[in-house]
Design an enzyme around this catalytic site. Structure first.
Site, short mmCIF file in Angstrom:
data_model
loop_
_atom_site.label_atom_id
_atom_site.label_comp_id
_atom_site.label_asym_id
_atom_site.label_seq_id
_atom_site.Cartn_x
_atom_site.Cartn_y
_atom_site.Cartn_z
CE1 TYR A 67 46.66 101.84 -16.33
CE2 TYR A 67 48.09 104.21 -15.70
CZ TYR A 67 47.46 102.73 -15.07
OH TYR A 67 47.13 102.14 -14.13
CD GLN A 101 51.87 106.70 -1.90
OE1 GLN A 101 51.32 105.73 -1.60
NE2 GLN A 101 51.66 107.74 -0.59
CG HIS A 119 52.75 103.57 -6.80
ND1 HIS A 119 52.56 103.95 -5.69
CD2 HIS A 119 54.31 102.47 -5.86
CE1 HIS A 119 52.55 102.96 -4.93
NE2 HIS A 119 52.87 102.27 -4.70
CB CYS A 147 56.59 94.13 -27.88
SG CYS A 147 58.09 94.42 -27.20
CB CYS A 150 58.06 90.34 -27.74
SG CYS A 150 56.94 91.08 -26.98
N GLY A 187 49.66 114.43 1.31
CA GLY A 187 48.47 114.85 0.19
C GLY A 187 48.95 112.84 0.23
CB THR A 188 49.69 109.80 0.78
OG1 THR A 188 49.80 108.46 0.59
CG2 THR A 188 50.75 110.38 1.81
C1 BV8 Z 1 52.01 94.63 -3.38
C2 BV8 Z 1 50.19 103.74 -10.09
C3 BV8 Z 1 52.88 92.60 -3.35
C4 BV8 Z 1 49.32 103.27 -10.96
C5 BV8 Z 1 49.23 102.26 -8.23
C6 BV8 Z 1 47.26 91.53 -2.38
C7 BV8 Z 1 47.89 90.63 -3.53
C8 BV8 Z 1 49.03 91.84 -3.57
C9 BV8 Z 1 48.97 92.81 -2.62
C10 BV8 Z 1 47.65 93.42 -2.25
C11 BV8 Z 1 46.52 92.93 -2.44
N1 BV8 Z 1 45.76 93.22 -1.75
C12 BV8 Z 1 46.07 94.42 -1.16
C13 BV8 Z 1 47.60 94.38 -1.52
C14 BV8 Z 1 47.99 95.56 -1.06
C15 BV8 Z 1 48.08 96.42 -2.30
C16 BV8 Z 1 46.95 97.71 -1.44
O1 BV8 Z 1 47.75 98.66 -0.95
N2 BV8 Z 1 45.99 97.80 -1.83
C17 BV8 Z 1 45.08 98.98 -1.40
C18 BV8 Z 1 43.79 99.19 -2.11
C19 BV8 Z 1 44.56 98.48 0.22
N3 BV8 Z 1 49.33 97.22 -2.74
C20 BV8 Z 1 49.84 96.33 -3.75
O2 BV8 Z 1 49.41 95.94 -4.18
C21 BV8 Z 1 51.24 96.97 -3.91
N4 BV8 Z 1 51.94 96.19 -4.00
O3 BV8 Z 1 51.96 94.95 -2.62
O4 BV8 Z 1 52.60 94.12 -4.01
C22 BV8 Z 1 53.36 91.30 -4.10
C23 BV8 Z 1 54.88 91.24 -3.57
C24 BV8 Z 1 55.35 89.70 -4.74
C25 BV8 Z 1 54.40 89.76 -5.63
C26 BV8 Z 1 53.24 90.27 -6.27
C27 BV8 Z 1 52.53 91.30 -4.87
C28 BV8 Z 1 50.41 98.07 -5.24
C29 BV8 Z 1 50.43 98.42 -5.24
C30 BV8 Z 1 50.93 100.44 -6.26
C31 BV8 Z 1 49.62 100.13 -6.61
N5 BV8 Z 1 49.85 101.45 -8.07
N6 BV8 Z 1 49.87 104.11 -8.81
C32 BV8 Z 1 48.78 103.92 -11.47
O5 BV8 Z 1 48.77 105.38 -10.62
O6 BV8 Z 1 47.58 103.80 -11.98
S1 BV8 Z 1 49.17 103.18 -6.45
C33 BV8 Z 1 47.97 104.73 -6.61
O7 BV8 Z 1 47.09 104.63 -5.44
C34 BV8 Z 1 48.53 105.47 -6.58
O8 BV8 Z 1 50.20 105.74 -6.62
C35 BV8 Z 1 48.97 106.13 -4.94
O9 BV8 Z 1 49.99 105.74 -4.18
C36 BV8 Z 1 47.81 105.48 -4.30
C37 BV8 Z 1 46.56 106.73 -4.16
O10 BV8 Z 1 46.98 106.98 -3.10
P1 BV8 Z 1 47.07 108.38 -2.55
O11 BV8 Z 1 48.86 108.67 -3.55
O12 BV8 Z 1 47.54 108.89 -1.28
O13 BV8 Z 1 46.48 109.33 -3.43
P2 BV8 Z 1 44.51 109.46 -2.10
O14 BV8 Z 1 43.59 109.99 -4.05
O15 BV8 Z 1 44.49 107.77 -2.07
O16 BV8 Z 1 44.44 110.29 -2.19
C38 BV8 Z 1 45.48 112.02 -1.82
C39 BV8 Z 1 45.08 112.06 -0.80
O17 BV8 Z 1 45.70 113.79 -0.93
C40 BV8 Z 1 43.80 112.62 0.40
O18 BV8 Z 1 44.08 112.12 1.64
C41 BV8 Z 1 43.75 113.85 -0.08
O19 BV8 Z 1 42.74 114.01 1.73
C42 BV8 Z 1 44.43 114.98 -0.17
N7 BV8 Z 1 44.21 115.66 -0.92
C43 BV8 Z 1 43.90 116.18 -1.60
N8 BV8 Z 1 44.64 117.43 -1.97
C44 BV8 Z 1 45.26 118.11 -1.37
C45 BV8 Z 1 45.50 116.70 -0.36
N9 BV8 Z 1 46.94 116.78 0.55
C46 BV8 Z 1 47.56 118.08 0.38
N10 BV8 Z 1 47.22 119.34 -0.92
C47 BV8 Z 1 46.43 119.04 -1.53
N11 BV8 Z 1 45.84 119.96 -2.65
#
Ligand code: BV8
Length: 242
Positions: A67, A101, A119, A147, A150, A187-188
């Site tokens: 990070y 996101q 997020h 921290c 704590c 862009g997602t």
């Molecule tokens: C939840 C912060 C439930 C951190 C991020 C087991 C247990 C619980 C949940 C799950 C589980 N198994 C699966 C899940 C669900 C899980 C999930 O979805 N997993 C995925 C991998 C399948 N989700 C979660 O865990 C969420 N929480 O469900 O909680 C719960 C309820 C109660 C109690 C406990 C739990 C939490 C998800 C949040 C994760 N954190 N980010 C950090 O950043 O370090 S996610 C992170 O990845 C980003 O924030 C973003 O959301 C994601 C990436 O996605 P994109 O933003 O779309 O980026 P990506 O690279 O994928 O794509 C880029 C796109 O841009 C492409 O399409 C590309 O073509 C395009 N592009 C490229 N260049 C351009 C462009 N577009 C336009 N212009 C350009 N120039």
């Protein structure tokens, strides 16, 4: 590429627009997306592996340093024409909700107000044990730092995989998505839930859904309009046509 005339007509008459952005919006600012292969010393890790509580518990130093590396990268990044056009766009509609996101804060730096950060934000730090934001801490050389309240470990104030979503932001985002006239998904990869469900909720609620992405995603075949291209080119074109 020209923007379809009927899309412009629908945008011009819209009173409520909702936008969901992903890492692709920051790609042209030089911030790697999650789909981009990780580079350098992070090449051997996937974000899904590092952005989890488990990874932090197992190796807090590694996750903290990942990070730190991203924070520096984001600090040196600049908002690009897509961020700037979205900031200008919010003034053109009665109701405009920007749901992101991304954790890089570039929308706010471009001038967008009331950004819904699903997020969290990489520039904010919180205590892993107390879950409270920590603004500053003594530099003891500990990695991660401790921290001051704590003694627990500090962590980035972002939502990791398998962590619950922030309730307020998620409710606001769902409300905006189900009550808008036009929904722009920009862009997602539409892979990460529950954020990825928002464009589909907008569809179900009768909104016009537009996708802006050079690639296709699980939304592409359902969207009313697909502007296949870069956000930095397409979003300014949309704004100019308003
Ligand atoms: C939840 C912060 C439930 C951190 C991020 C087991 C247990 C619980 C949940 C799950 C589980 N198994 C699966 C899940 C669900 C899980 C999930 O979805 N997993 C995925 C991998 C399948 N989700 C979660 O865990 C969420 N929480 O469900 O909680 C719960 C309820 C109660 C109690 C406990 C739990 C939490 C998800 C949040 C994760 N954190 N980010 C950090 O950043 O370090 S996610 C992170 O990845 C980003 O924030 C973003 O959301 C994601 C990436 O996605 P994109 O933003 O779309 O980026 P990506 O690279 O994928 O794509 C880029 C796109 O841009 C492409 O399409 C590309 O073509 C395009 N592009 C490229 N260049 C351009 C462009 N577009 C336009 N212009 C350009 N120039």
């Amino acid at each position: 590429m020209t923007i379809p005339a009927e899309l412009i007509q629908q945008l011009v008459k819209a009173t409520h627009v909702a936008v969901l952005t992903g890492a692709g919006v920051s790609a042209e600012s030089g911030v790697p997306t999650f789909r981009d292969a990780q580079t350098g010393l992070w090449a051997k890790y996937s974000p899904e592996e590092l952005a989890t509580p488990r990874a932090f518990r197992r190796n807090p130093r590694l996750v903290w340093e990942w990070y730190e590396w991203r924070r520096k990268l984001v600090a040196n990044a600049k908002p690009n024409p897509a961020h700037l056009a979205l900031a200008a766009m919010e003034k053109r509609f009665e109701q405009f909700h920007l749901i992101t996101q991304n954790v890089d804060g570039l929308h706010q730096r471009a001038g967008s107000t009331a950004v819904i950060e699903l997020h969290g934000n990489i520039t904010r730090t919180k205590c892993f044990d107390e879950d409270t934001v920590v603004l500053n801490w003594p530099d003891t050389g500990d990695v991660p730092p401790k921290c001051p309240n704590c003694g627990g470990l500090l962590r980035p104030d972002v939502v990791w995989f398998e962590e619950a979503m922030p309730e307020t932001e998620m409710n606001l985002a769902t409300q905006a998505s189900t009550n808008c006239d036009v929904f722009l998904s920009i862009g997602t990869s539409t892979v990460v839930y529950p954020a990825a469900s928002l464009p589909f909720e907008a569809l179900r609620s009768g909104a016009i859904v537009v996708e802006i992405n050079p690639q296709s995603t699980s939304l592409t075949s359902h969207a009313h309009y697909v502007l296949q291209g870069k956000a930095g080119e397409m979003v300014p074109l949309l704004l100019a046509a308003l």
